[in-house]
Design a protein around this motif. Structure first.
Motif, PDB file in Angstrom:
ATOM      1  N   GLY A  96       0.793  -1.226   0.000  1.00 55.81           N
ATOM      2  CA  GLY A  96       0.000   0.000   0.000  1.00 55.81           C
ATOM      3  C   GLY A  96       0.825   1.275   0.000  1.00 55.81           C
ATOM      4  N   LYS A  97       2.151   1.152   0.050  1.00 54.79           N
ATOM      5  CA  LYS A  97       3.031   2.329  -0.002  1.00 54.79           C
ATOM      6  C   LYS A  97       3.306   2.676  -1.456  1.00 54.79           C
ATOM      7  CE  LYS A  97       3.609   2.360   4.464  1.00 54.79           C
ATOM      8  NZ  LYS A  97       2.647   3.088   5.221  1.00 54.79           N
ATOM      9  N   ASP A 141      -9.233  -8.911 -20.248  1.00 55.62           N
ATOM     10  CA  ASP A 141      -9.844  -9.713 -19.182  1.00 55.62           C
ATOM     11  C   ASP A 141      -9.046  -9.675 -17.885  1.00 55.62           C
ATOM     12  OD1 ASP A 141     -11.931 -10.434 -20.860  1.00 55.62           O
ATOM     13  OD2 ASP A 141     -10.954 -12.286 -21.510  1.00 55.62           O
ATOM     14  N   HIS A 142      -7.784  -9.251 -17.942  1.00 52.88           N
ATOM     15  CA  HIS A 142      -6.922  -9.208 -16.760  1.00 52.88           C
ATOM     16  C   HIS A 142      -6.528  -7.772 -16.388  1.00 52.88           C
ATOM     17  CE1 HIS A 142      -6.399 -13.567 -16.366  1.00 52.88           C
ATOM     18  NE2 HIS A 142      -6.659 -13.545 -17.662  1.00 52.88           N
ATOM     19  N   ASP A 143      -7.131  -6.822 -17.080  1.00 45.08           N
ATOM     20  CA  ASP A 143      -6.880  -5.400 -16.818  1.00 45.08           C
ATOM     21  C   ASP A 143      -7.544  -5.013 -15.499  1.00 45.08           C
ATOM     22  OD1 ASP A 143      -6.163  -2.748 -17.199  1.00 45.08           O
ATOM     23  OD2 ASP A 143      -7.836  -2.319 -18.547  1.00 45.08           O
ATOM     24  N   ARG A 144      -6.763  -4.463 -14.573  1.00 44.16           N
ATOM     25  CA  ARG A 144      -7.257  -4.105 -13.246  1.00 44.16           C
ATOM     26  C   ARG A 144      -6.762  -2.711 -12.874  1.00 44.16           C
ATOM     27  NH1 ARG A 144      -9.413  -8.159 -14.483  1.00 44.16           N
ATOM     28  NH2 ARG A 144      -9.489 -10.155 -13.425  1.00 44.16           N
ATOM     29  N   GLY A 145      -7.295  -2.193 -11.771  1.00 38.29           N
ATOM     30  CA  GLY A 145      -6.848  -0.894 -11.311  1.00 38.29           C
ATOM     31  C   GLY A 145      -7.238  -0.632  -9.870  1.00 38.29           C
ATOM     32  N   ILE A 146      -6.655   0.431  -9.334  1.00 40.36           N
ATOM     33  CA  ILE A 146      -6.954   0.939  -7.993  1.00 40.36           C
ATOM     34  C   ILE A 146      -7.278   2.416  -8.158  1.00 40.36           C
ATOM     35  CG2 ILE A 146      -6.054   1.363  -5.675  1.00 40.36           C
ATOM     36  CD1 ILE A 146      -3.906  -0.720  -6.289  1.00 40.36           C
ATOM     37  N   ALA A 152      -6.378   5.647   1.681  1.00 41.42           N
ATOM     38  CA  ALA A 152      -5.523   4.723   2.424  1.00 41.42           C
ATOM     39  C   ALA A 152      -4.103   4.688   1.849  1.00 41.42           C
ATOM     40  CB  ALA A 152      -6.121   3.318   2.423  1.00 41.42           C
ATOM     41  N   ILE A 153      -3.967   4.969   0.557  1.00 39.17           N
ATOM     42  CA  ILE A 153      -2.648   5.035  -0.080  1.00 39.17           C
ATOM     43  C   ILE A 153      -2.056   6.425   0.129  1.00 39.17           C
ATOM     44  CG2 ILE A 153      -1.376   4.840  -2.249  1.00 39.17           C
ATOM     45  CD1 ILE A 153      -3.595   2.851  -3.167  1.00 39.17           C
TER      46      ILE A 153
END
Length: 190
Positions: A96-97, A141-146, A152-153
């Motif tokens: 998370g850093k 199909d595997h593409d992700r994100g935050i 919190a970050i």
């Protein structure tokens, strides 16, 4: 080439040497043998490039899940940007850093981001172009994100008059909502 490690295991800043003369400069921005000996053994399969027309454009925070997880070697070829990597490796002491580096066409610096990190950037000048090598092909199909502004970050993005981003990037989940996609192995790579 100069190499700098960060407090987050695996991330590295690379500064290629520039040979200047009255015409401009010449620089070897990637040498596979040097890279494998000093950074990581990786086979890049794709080069990506994007132009952001307006300063304050945010792209990210992106990553791909296995088996299409990507390591990235990022550089700016026009303009300036704040490049960010977030550790999302379960069990990592720095989970998370985040780390950021200002990449620009002027400084020629590069950021190595191994698998297990989310990546994003904010442009600091109009007409900024980012270029990066990746170790796996894009797979929708595997593409992700935050979410780029997950409290919190706590990424400290520059203040800008304009904020431009895609609807998709605005709707990414928080880090706390993600499943465990990567596991920390202590080596800097997953």
């Amino acid at each position: 080439m100069q190499l700098e490690a960060f407090s987050i295991s695996g991330l590295k800043k690379i500064t290629p040497v520039r040979f200047n003369d009255d015409r401009g400069y010449f620089s070897e921005v990637f040498k596979k043998e040097w890279f494998c000996q000093n950074v990581a053994e990786v086979d890049f399969v794709q080069d990506n490039e994007s132009l952001s027309a307006v300063a304050g454009t945010v792209r990210g925070l992106h990553f791909q899940s296995e088996p299409f997880a990507q390591a990235k070697l990022v550089r700016c070829v026009q303009g300036r940007l704040m490049d960010v990597a977030v550790d999302i490796r379960s069990g990592s002491p720095t989970f998370g850093k985040w780390t950021s580096v200002e990449l620009s066409a002027l400084n020629g610096e590069q950021l190595w981001i191994p698998q297990g990190f989310a990546h994003g950037f904010m442009t600091l000048e109009d007409n900024t172009i980012i270029s990066y090598k990746v170790s796996a092909n894009y797979n929708a199909d595997h593409d992700r994100g935050i979410r780029w502004n997950d409290p919190a970050i706590g990424i400290r993005w520059p203040d800008t008059k304009t904020l431009v981003m895609s609807r998709k990037d605005m709707l990414h989940p928080l880090l706390s909502e993600l499943p465990e996609y990567f596991t920390y192995t202590g080596t800097g790579n997953c």
